[in-house]
Design a protein around this motif. Structure first.
Motif, PDB file in Angstrom:
ATOM      1  N   HIS A  30       0.835  -1.208   0.000  1.00 19.30           N
ATOM      2  CA  HIS A  30       0.000   0.000   0.000  1.00 19.30           C
ATOM      3  C   HIS A  30       0.870   1.258   0.000  1.00 19.30           C
ATOM      4  CE1 HIS A  30      -3.847  -2.055   0.468  1.00 19.30           C
ATOM      5  NE2 HIS A  30      -3.273  -2.832   1.374  1.00 19.30           N
ATOM      6  N   GLY A  31       1.999   1.174  -0.684  1.00 17.13           N
ATOM      7  CA  GLY A  31       2.899   2.323  -0.786  1.00 17.13           C
ATOM      8  C   GLY A  31       3.936   2.425   0.308  1.00 17.13           C
ATOM      9  N   LEU A  32       3.850   1.568   1.312  1.00  8.71           N
ATOM     10  CA  LEU A  32       4.818   1.590   2.413  1.00  8.71           C
ATOM     11  C   LEU A  32       5.987   0.662   2.093  1.00  8.71           C
ATOM     12  CD1 LEU A  32       5.642   2.298   5.352  1.00  8.71           C
ATOM     13  CD2 LEU A  32       4.231   0.366   6.096  1.00  8.71           C
ATOM     14  N   ASN A  33       7.206   1.197   2.152  1.00  7.83           N
ATOM     15  CA  ASN A  33       8.404   0.410   1.884  1.00  7.83           C
ATOM     16  C   ASN A  33       8.697  -0.468   3.098  1.00  7.83           C
ATOM     17  OD1 ASN A  33      11.116  -0.507   1.524  1.00  7.83           O
ATOM     18  ND2 ASN A  33      11.457   1.157   0.060  1.00  7.83           N
ATOM     19  N   PRO A  51      -5.973   1.176   7.890  1.00 15.90           N
ATOM     20  CA  PRO A  51      -6.869   1.682   6.848  1.00 15.90           C
ATOM     21  C   PRO A  51      -7.573   0.592   6.041  1.00 15.90           C
ATOM     22  CG  PRO A  51      -4.828   2.946   6.862  1.00 15.90           C
ATOM     23  CD  PRO A  51      -4.622   1.782   7.786  1.00 15.90           C
ATOM     24  N   LYS A  52      -6.987  -0.601   5.937  1.00 14.26           N
ATOM     25  CA  LYS A  52      -7.595  -1.666   5.148  1.00 14.26           C
ATOM     26  C   LYS A  52      -8.924  -2.117   5.740  1.00 14.26           C
ATOM     27  CE  LYS A  52      -7.622  -4.513   1.684  1.00 14.26           C
ATOM     28  NZ  LYS A  52      -7.842  -4.020   0.318  1.00 14.26           N
ATOM     29  N   ILE A  53      -9.076  -1.980   7.057  1.00 15.34           N
ATOM     30  CA  ILE A  53     -10.312  -2.393   7.723  1.00 15.34           C
ATOM     31  C   ILE A  53     -11.478  -1.535   7.247  1.00 15.34           C
ATOM     32  CG2 ILE A  53     -11.455  -2.530   9.971  1.00 15.34           C
ATOM     33  CD1 ILE A  53      -8.608  -3.107  11.136  1.00 15.34           C
ATOM     34  N   GLY A 307     -16.006 -11.258   9.568  1.00 16.64           N
ATOM     35  CA  GLY A 307     -14.876 -11.163  10.485  1.00 16.64           C
ATOM     36  C   GLY A 307     -13.561 -11.175   9.741  1.00 16.64           C
ATOM     37  N   SER A 308     -13.241 -12.323   9.123  1.00 13.75           N
ATOM     38  CA  SER A 308     -11.996 -12.421   8.354  1.00 13.75           C
ATOM     39  C   SER A 308     -11.948 -11.388   7.245  1.00 13.75           C
ATOM     40  CB  SER A 308     -11.859 -13.828   7.765  1.00 13.75           C
ATOM     41  OG  SER A 308     -11.689 -14.787   8.767  1.00 13.75           O
ATOM     42  N   PHE A 309     -13.075 -11.176   6.570  1.00 16.86           N
ATOM     43  CA  PHE A 309     -13.106 -10.194   5.485  1.00 16.86           C
ATOM     44  C   PHE A 309     -12.816  -8.794   6.021  1.00 16.86           C
ATOM     45  CE2 PHE A 309     -15.475  -6.999   3.054  1.00 16.86           C
ATOM     46  CZ  PHE A 309     -14.905  -7.179   1.801  1.00 16.86           C
ATOM     47  N   THR A 310     -13.289  -8.489   7.220  1.00 14.31           N
ATOM     48  CA  THR A 310     -13.080  -7.165   7.805  1.00 14.31           C
ATOM     49  C   THR A 310     -11.616  -6.927   8.139  1.00 14.31           C
ATOM     50  OG1 THR A 310     -15.293  -7.252   8.799  1.00 14.31           O
ATOM     51  CG2 THR A 310     -13.770  -5.598   9.658  1.00 14.31           C
ATOM     52  N   VAL A 311     -10.999  -7.884   8.810  1.00 18.22           N
ATOM     53  CA  VAL A 311      -9.691  -7.620   9.408  1.00 18.22           C
ATOM     54  C   VAL A 311      -8.550  -8.413   8.771  1.00 18.22           C
ATOM     55  CG1 VAL A 311      -9.849  -9.399  11.201  1.00 18.22           C
ATOM     56  CG2 VAL A 311      -8.584  -7.303  11.654  1.00 18.22           C
ATOM     57  N   GLY A 312      -8.870  -9.498   8.043  1.00 14.05           N
ATOM     58  CA  GLY A 312      -7.820 -10.388   7.553  1.00 14.05           C
ATOM     59  C   GLY A 312      -6.760  -9.696   6.725  1.00 14.05           C
ATOM     60  N   GLU A 313      -7.175  -8.863   5.789  1.00 12.78           N
ATOM     61  CA  GLU A 313      -6.226  -8.252   4.858  1.00 12.78           C
ATOM     62  C   GLU A 313      -5.477  -7.074   5.456  1.00 12.78           C
ATOM     63  OE1 GLU A 313      -8.238  -7.527   1.156  1.00 12.78           O
ATOM     64  OE2 GLU A 313      -8.820  -9.622   0.930  1.00 12.78           O
ATOM     65  N   SER A 314      -5.712  -6.782   6.739  1.00 15.27           N
ATOM     66  CA  SER A 314      -4.975  -5.704   7.402  1.00 15.27           C
ATOM     67  C   SER A 314      -3.698  -6.202   8.067  1.00 15.27           C
ATOM     68  CB  SER A 314      -5.862  -5.041   8.465  1.00 15.27           C
ATOM     69  OG  SER A 314      -6.063  -5.910   9.567  1.00 15.27           O
ATOM     70  N   GLY A 315      -3.549  -7.524   8.194  1.00 16.18           N
ATOM     71  CA  GLY A 315      -2.443  -8.059   8.972  1.00 16.18           C
ATOM     72  C   GLY A 315      -1.314  -8.620   8.134  1.00 16.18           C
ATOM     73  N   GLY A 316      -0.118  -8.598   8.719  1.00 15.74           N
ATOM     74  CA  GLY A 316       1.037  -9.178   8.052  1.00 15.74           C
ATOM     75  C   GLY A 316       2.124  -9.529   9.058  1.00 15.74           C
ATOM     76  N   THR A 409      -2.916 -11.867   7.162  1.00 18.23           N
ATOM     77  CA  THR A 409      -2.880 -12.752   8.329  1.00 18.23           C
ATOM     78  C   THR A 409      -3.628 -12.158   9.518  1.00 18.23           C
ATOM     79  OG1 THR A 409      -0.839 -11.775   9.198  1.00 18.23           O
ATOM     80  CG2 THR A 409      -0.602 -13.557   7.592  1.00 18.23           C
ATOM     81  N   GLY A 410      -4.440 -11.132   9.291  1.00 23.25           N
ATOM     82  CA  GLY A 410      -5.004 -10.361  10.396  1.00 23.25           C
ATOM     83  C   GLY A 410      -6.109 -11.027  11.181  1.00 23.25           C
ATOM     84  N   ALA A 411      -6.700 -12.105  10.674  1.00 29.78           N
ATOM     85  CA  ALA A 411      -7.815 -12.752  11.361  1.00 29.78           C
ATOM     86  C   ALA A 411      -7.353 -14.029  12.059  1.00 29.78           C
ATOM     87  CB  ALA A 411      -8.942 -13.074  10.373  1.00 29.78           C
ATOM     88  N   TYR A 412      -7.672 -14.147  13.316  1.00 29.05           N
ATOM     89  CA  TYR A 412      -7.531 -15.364  14.130  1.00 29.05           C
ATOM     90  C   TYR A 412      -6.114 -15.711  14.574  1.00 29.05           C
ATOM     91  CZ  TYR A 412     -12.365 -16.250  12.859  1.00 29.05           C
ATOM     92  OH  TYR A 412     -13.718 -16.135  12.681  1.00 29.05           O
ATOM     93  N   GLN A 413      -5.071 -15.313  13.864  1.00 29.37           N
ATOM     94  CA  GLN A 413      -3.731 -15.818  14.183  1.00 29.37           C
ATOM     95  C   GLN A 413      -3.302 -15.463  15.601  1.00 29.37           C
ATOM     96  OE1 GLN A 413      -2.635 -17.987  11.851  1.00 29.37           O
ATOM     97  NE2 GLN A 413      -4.598 -17.349  10.995  1.00 29.37           N
TER      98      GLN A 413
END
Length: 489
Positions: A30-33, A51-53, A307-316, A409-413
């Motif tokens: 998302h533009g962040l190095n 912001p992805k949430i 749940g996963s759709f809300t937060v999953g793509e925000s994590g790494g 990896t933002g959901a459940y891990q």
């Protein structure tokens, strides 16, 4: 000859994507190095890109608004966040900026709801959908929430006993829902979900226990299947069975006005991920419209619990490749500075695949490898991508450190892995960063919590702390999020 890792990705996928691009030989998210992130904070680390949430919540609302307009649907749409995906305070704060509602699954969840209400992040009109099998503590907390004025708290009845437990504790008239025990896919080891009440038993249950109960109003029918919302014959068949129950129940119960279709939107697990969200929403709305029109009943308001759709793509998560072991003539093991079992438990528990890319050295030649974690457990490995059935990374070079990142990896891990507690082989939990973006496009990065210390683990295990040497490098969430950490542009 195209032998660079960059060439491999560009020949295999449509790259760059909306999330990923390159700057020289380094990966941007998302533009962040991410190389700048590693240089400043080291590894291993986890991050939450807030912001992805909000972005995903906004996308889902637009899909449903579009479908409602397209089919002239008379009901309303309500977006609920499934808190068990991540109870993390800053995730909930970000999600609640978007006029949404909450779904809970345990007694402690209600304590979080009370805290959110106290802090003004939700109010008495916020829907709190209470799912799950309910025992005394959960029942008591739900009753306290309703008795305290949470008008739209709706406990979803999971079994026959719960209605009696609730009416004995709730002082005034309250709303409830009923969960359908859906039939599972043929590949499952059982035929029917353990959650909810069977299709054929719901109307008799209502007639016997709810119809003449002056303290209870049936508001919602709840439907969810484990495989999620997918364009399969199985999903559409289960949805139609659910709608048959809804129209039958609606004719018995005029107060029933809402259908909760649960969660189940998928998150991206590869660079070639394809899913037509708008088509699925359109068809769901269309099917509900047609079923209600045919039965001559009013269409329900639609609730979802993403749940996963809300937060999953925000994590790494980011790791360093520490060492390479050549175990035979074909297998090279790249050893990371953490553990998959502890930090990505879904990768070994249910063989979940995530998007995995190198953070740096994209212009180097590549090789096929296996990834190994630090524990002494034979299951602590990662051996394939979703669509490649292999892992390719820039060639290992001890003189040039290689960092790799796992995304979405933002959901459940965190909750499955035991956030802040003991980890397998006492591998410390990595540091955790919060990443936000302001209106000017500047990234704000703050350290929520540093890597777990040995003293913390020893204290959990019952060993007396040595006050002279114990180093508790734990950052207060309150202090960290509001501190003046450096900004990465």
């Amino acid at each position: 000859m195209n032998v660079k890792f960059k060439d491999l990705i560009e020949q295999t996928f449509e790259f760059p994507t909306e999330e990923f691009s390159l700057e020289n030989s380094n990966l941007l998210f998302h533009g962040l190095n991410l190389s700048d992130l590693v240089a400043q904070y080291g590894s291993p680390l986890k991050f939450t890109y807030l912001p992805k949430i909000s972005e995903n919540i906004g996308r889902a609302k637009k899909w449903f608004d579009s479908a409602i307009e397209k089919y002239g649907y008379k009901g309303k749409y309500y977006y609920c966040y499934c808190t068990k995906s991540s109870h993390f305070r800053y995730v909930l704060e970000e999600a609640l900026k978007n006029d949404i509602h909450i779904e809970t699954s345990s007694a402690f969840d209600i304590k979080i709801v009370e805290r959110l209400k106290r802090d003004g992040l939700i109010d008495a009109d916020t829907y709190v959908i209470c799912n799950g099998f309910k025992r005394d503590a959960y029942i008591e907390n739900i009753a306290n929430l309703i008795n305290g004025g949470q008008r739209n708290c709706i406990p979803i009845l999971d079994n026959y006993e719960e209605i009696g437990l609730l009416t004995s504790r709730v002082k005034d008239r309250f709303q409830v829902g009923i969960r359908i025990a859906s039939e599972e896919e043929p590949k499952f080891e059982f035929y029917t979900s353990r959650l909810g009440i069977g299709y054929k038993d719901i109307v008799p249950f209502y007639d016997k226990h709810l119809n003449d109960n002056p303290n209870v109003e049936l508001k919602m029918l709840h439907f969810f299947i484990n495989t999620g919302i997918r364009d399969t014959a199985y999903y559409w068949n289960e949805l139609l069975k659910c709608l048959k129950v809804y129209v039958r129940l609606k004719k018995h119960c005029p107060s029933l006005d809402s259908l909760n279709i649960g969660g189940g939107f998928p998150t991206k697990n590869s660079l070639s991920f394809e899913y037509d969200y708008q088509y699925m929403v359109d068809e769901i709305i269309n099917q509900i419209n047609l079923a209600c029109e045919e039965a001559e009943v009013d269409v329900p308001n639609i609730f979802t619990e993403f749940g996963s759709f809300t937060v999953g793509e925000s994590g790494g998560a980011i790791y360093q490749v520490l060492y390479q072991k050549q175990q035979n003539d074909r297998e090279k093991w790249n050893m990371i500075d953490s553990s998959f079992i502890t930090t990505l438990p879904d990768s070994w528990a249910i063989n979940r695949r995530f998007i995995m890319l190198p953070v740096n050295r994209w212009n180097d030649t590549y090789e096929r490898v296996l990834l190994g974690g630090l524990t002494c457990d034979s299951d602590d490995y990662y051996n394939s991508q979703q669509d490649l059935n292999a892992i390719y990374l820039p060639k290992f070079n001890p003189a040039q450190p290689l960092y790799i990142a796992f995304f979405n990896t933002g959901a459940y891990q965190e909750t499955i892995g035991g956030y802040g507690g003991l980890q397998h082989c006492l591998i410390p939990y990595p540091k955790h960063l919060l990443i936000d973006k302001d209106a000017d496009g500047r990234f704000h990065v703050s350290l929520f919590r540093d890597q777990q210390s040995a003293a913390e683990n020893l204290e959990i295990l019952g060993y007396a702390a040595d006050n002279d040497t114990a180093e508790h490098a734990v950052y207060s969430a309150e202090e960290s999020i509001h501190s003046n950490k450096p900004i990465l542009k």
